[in-house]
Design an enzyme around this catalytic site. Structure first.
Site, PDB file in Angstrom:
ATOM      1  CG  ASP A 348      -2.198   0.939   1.127  1.00 59.62           C
ATOM      2  OD1 ASP A 348      -2.117   1.769   0.161  1.00 59.62           O
ATOM      3  OD2 ASP A 348      -3.064   0.786   2.185  1.00 59.62           O
ATOM      4  NE  ARG A 424      -6.460  -0.713   7.013  1.00 52.36           N
ATOM      5  CZ  ARG A 424      -5.577  -0.581   5.820  1.00 52.36           C
ATOM      6  NH1 ARG A 424      -6.124  -0.501   4.674  1.00 52.36           N
ATOM      7  NH2 ARG A 424      -4.368  -0.378   6.057  1.00 52.36           N
ATOM      8  CE  LYS A 457      -0.884  -8.644   1.158  1.00 52.72           C
ATOM      9  NZ  LYS A 457      -0.010  -8.239   2.418  1.00 52.72           N
ATOM     10  CD1 TRP A 458      -8.864  -8.393  -4.188  1.00 53.34           C
ATOM     11  CD2 TRP A 458      -8.306  -8.132  -6.218  1.00 53.34           C
ATOM     12  NE1 TRP A 458      -9.890  -7.595  -4.604  1.00 53.34           N
ATOM     13  CE2 TRP A 458      -9.811  -7.638  -6.063  1.00 53.34           C
ATOM     14  CE3 TRP A 458      -8.116  -7.910  -7.526  1.00 53.34           C
ATOM     15  CZ2 TRP A 458     -10.782  -7.233  -6.818  1.00 53.34           C
ATOM     16  CZ3 TRP A 458      -8.806  -7.624  -8.612  1.00 53.34           C
ATOM     17  CH2 TRP A 458     -10.053  -7.127  -8.288  1.00 53.34           C
ATOM     18  CG  ASP A 459      -5.555  -6.217   1.675  1.00 56.10           C
ATOM     19  OD1 ASP A 459      -6.398  -7.106   2.216  1.00 56.10           O
ATOM     20  OD2 ASP A 459      -4.566  -5.577   2.568  1.00 56.10           O
ATOM     21  CG  MET A 460     -12.426  -7.446   1.086  1.00 58.05           C
ATOM     22  SD  MET A 460     -13.379  -6.099   0.601  1.00 58.05           S
ATOM     23  CE  MET A 460     -14.963  -6.455   0.640  1.00 58.05           C
ATOM     24  CB  CYS A 507      -4.485 -10.340   1.195  1.00 53.18           C
ATOM     25  SG  CYS A 507      -4.133  -9.532   2.689  1.00 53.18           S
ATOM     26  CG  ASP A 529      -3.230  -8.529   8.961  1.00 51.29           C
ATOM     27  OD1 ASP A 529      -2.678  -9.007   7.488  1.00 51.29           O
ATOM     28  OD2 ASP A 529      -4.011  -7.702   9.081  1.00 51.29           O
TER      29      ASP A 529
END
Length: 708
Positions: A348, A424, A457-460, A507, A529
């Site tokens: 990020d 967040r 890296k596909w985050d959610m 992720c 994490d």
């Protein structure tokens, strides 16, 4: 329809019995005298004819009728169905009752896989249910799903559509094993003895979250890693799901699973069909370890999109957080390359006005201040150092402080009369809207087309709240939970088709969104994490009960854990992380040349054993778990090579540890242990075991064993 001659699926015409025969199991059900599908048997192999006496002839007593309905293969709500239904629907005239009867069946052979489809139709309304059974005979697995078809001219409402119901044989006790957790403490094993009533595992947050995972196992309370009968299943769905284990007063246990019906409906239009996700189930007589090995091999052979070995990666998040710039990333890349890292990943902070988590999310353009010459300058540097390049994205979420949100505030889920809850500092995009889906596909395609990126890296990090869909019909608002997941799958499928050279990691807020649904598109998964090496042992153990080690991304981070300030050695941290797909997430700028050099040795060793870890059979050696020893063995498919990891939590009163007995070796072959004199037969290693010279607190070792 002409029936295909098959080996695994048999049908007895006279007694109307269906038998699915796998290598080490039989699954049998039949049409009873009322035209309903009645479950008969699931367990060790039997002949179809052996089950004929199990097919009951039911009287008209309420007792017999209720027991009959409890043993239904797939139950339809209505009449005397009071247990968990598999299908509940409302007809166009308001009738909320289903009377489904057998119509026909077909057995097919497609790409080497045998498939049984049974078609049932309502006796009055134009509603059809197609039950599918696809056989994985070599792994004793069956993939089940259901397709609901509206063959009429008016709309119907599906209120509850489950994928399958698994009937468990009569047992003295029913013990259910599953995983639970929370952020930083995912995949914690739990078991419970089922009493009359329901045990429900579920997610209501919009995706598979860390509090539960769509997998279960049931035994009689006596099964171990290596012995005992185990019935198990895993659901391939990444949204709201539910698995219900129900024990009735008649000591019958059925496990029903599929899409969660909480706040969920689906309007089925004229001529339309609805297909459920796959619910795979299996049986073994050889304990939880064999269950896991079957699920792992199933994922390797039938689920995951690529057989390419997962690379050793470095992720720069903990080194820079949001303070990303090209110079610092290049410096980190140089140190990572010295260690033997194969993939360098920028996390990020590389895009938009992303200097913290309060702004910029959704503005997917390269930040010109951080990368004045674009990303290509860093990518060329990474490639010149002999590594591939990866990057982080979180396409489903948006910060209110972003250009995207200011331009399209109605793209997020919301109710017009309610506030928009931020998590967040984020809101969630309605990716089922065509324009939102196209936006994500366009920026992702541009990013991957214009840059030589090989890993995404596909985050959610955002659950669904205020689940309102602007411009969607009011009577279809409860479709939101299903439409989001389907849109996600469609996006990933298109990206994988257009960019087959790119590997994807799933992720989500730690160890969420890990299931057999997303793993059809993702090459690996982020289980937590929490990267503390000791904590990760229990997380990785729970993960391994259902999911393959290759899919599990494991990082080496700092000597002093940020989670709990625990101090562990570099060796211990590497050994913990080498049990899956190895990654490094430390701030390498703080590492001495000595640590870099030592790490290079562990990475070299990992590359040598990678085929065993990522493709071998895994054995959890839990013999001395109560003594604080965690041990895991990986063995090649031909049993010619093996690697053993062992970890000691703390030594008790200076006492030496017992010998550790191995599994899976050829008892008649001779083996050597690297670094030790002598030879051992496979029989000796499995019956007498190996020495465990572990001492003190947080000690570890690695044994490499080869056939002589």
């Amino acid at each position: 329809m002409k029936q295909v001659k098959t080996l695994a699926i048999k049908y007895h015409e006279q007694h109307r019995i269906f038998a699915i025969q796998t290598l080490q199991s039989s699954y049998v059900f039949a049409l009873n005298d009322r035209g309903r599908l009645q479950h008969l048997y699931w367990g060790s192999p039997v002949d179809l004819a052996d089950c004929i006496p199990l097919l009951g002839t039911w009287s008209h007593s309420s007792f017999d009728a209720e027991v009959e309905r409890e043993r239904e293969e797939y139950s339809f709500w209505g009449n005397l169905v009071y247990t968990e239904p598999s299908l509940k629907a409302t007809m166009p005239d308001g009738v909320r009752d289903l009377v489904m009867k057998y119509s026909e069946h077909r057995i097919t052979l497609q790409e080497g896989q045998e498939k049984l489809v049974i078609i049932l139709r309502d006796e009055y309304y134009p509603l059809e249910t197609q039950l599918s059974y696809t056989v994985i005979p070599e792994l004793d697995l069956i993939e089940r799903s259901a397709q609901i078809v509206n063959t009429g001219a008016e709309k119907m409402v599906l209120e509850n559509v489950q994928s399958a119901a698994w009937s468990i044989p009569y047992l003295q006790d029913y013990r259910m094993t599953h995983v639970t957790g929370k952020w930083s403490g995912e995949f914690q094993l739990r078991d419970t003895v089922l009493s009359e009533g329901k045990k429900v595992l579920e997610s209501r947050r919009g995706f598979t979250d860390s509090h539960a995972n769509p997998w279960f196992a049931i035994d009689n309370g006596q099964a171990t890693e290596a012995t005992g009968e185990v019935w198990f299943g895993a659901l391939a769905w990444s949204g709201n799901w539910r698995i219900t284990a129900e024990k009735t007063a008649f000591n019958l246990v059925k496990v029903t699973g599929g899409i969660n019906d909480f706040d969920s409906e689906w309007v089925l239009g004229a001529g339309e069909s609805f297909e459920t996700p796959v619910f795979v189930g299996g049986y073994t007589a050889d304990g939880f370890g064999e269950m896991s090995r079957h699920l792992h091999q199933y994922q390797y052979d039938y689920v995951i999109p690529s057989q390419v070995p997962r690379r050793v990666l470095y992720n720069s998040w903990e080194a820079t957080y949001f303070d990303v710039n090209v110079q610092d990333q290049m410096a980190l890349a140089e140190r990572a390359a010295r260690m033997g890292v194969e993939l360098f990943v920028v996390d990020d902070g590389w895009f938009g006005g992303r200097n913290h988590d309060r702004a910029g999310l959704g503005d997917w353009f390269v930040n010109p201040e951080k990368f004045p010459n674009g990303l290509s300058e860093l990518i060329r540097k990474v490639q010149d150092l002999g590594m591939e390049f990866g990057i982080w994205v979180e396409p489903e979420a948006v910060n209110p402080d972003s250009d995207l949100y200011r331009e399209h505030p109605d793209w997020v889920y919301h109710f017009p009369t309610r506030g928009r809850t931020e998590l967040r500092n984020q809101l969630l995009l309605n990716i089922s809207k065509p324009e939102v889906k196209r936006y994500i596909l366009d920026f992702m395609a541009q990013l991957l087309t214009n840059h030589n990126i090989s890993f995404m890296k596909w985050d959610m990090n955002r659950t669904i709240t205020e689940p309102g869909m602007k411009d969607h019909p009011l009577n279809q608002q409860k479709e939101v939970w299903i439409r989001h997941v389907r849109a996600l799958y469609e996006i990933w499928a298109e990206l994988r088709e257009r960019f087959p050279q790119v590997a994807f990691e799933t992720c989500a807020g730690g160890g969420s969104r890990i299931d057999l649904g997303i793993l059809r598109y993702a090459d690996q998964a982020w289980p937590s994490d929490n990267t503390d090496a000791f904590d990760r042992l229990s997380i990785q153990e729970g993960f391994s009960y259902a999911y393959a080690p290759k899919l599990m991304t494991c990082w080496v981070t700092e000597e002093v854990s940020g989670m709990n300030k625990r101090i562990t050695s570099l060796k211990y941290r590497f050994h913990s992380a080498m049990m899956g797909t190895l990654g490094i997430g430390s701030n390498l700028n703080r590492w001495s040349d000595g640590l870099i050099e030592e790490s290079a040795g562990y990475i070299k060793q990992y590359k040598e054993i990678r085929p065993l870890v990522q493709y071998g059979k895994q054995y959890r050696l839990d013999e001395w778990k109560r003594q604080g020893v965690m041990a895991v063995q990986y063995i090649g498919q031909d049993a010619a090579e093996s690697v053993v990891f062992a970890f000691l939590h703390s030594q008790h009163l200076g006492e030496p540890l017992p010998r550790l007995r191995l599994q899976g070796l050829n008892p008649l072959k001779t083996y050597v242990i690297e670094g030790q004199d002598g030879e051992w037969s496979g029989r000796a290693l499995m019956n007498i075991g190996i020495d465990l010279p572990l001492r003190g607190d947080f000690d570890s070792l690695l044994y490499r064993i080869r056939e002589q």
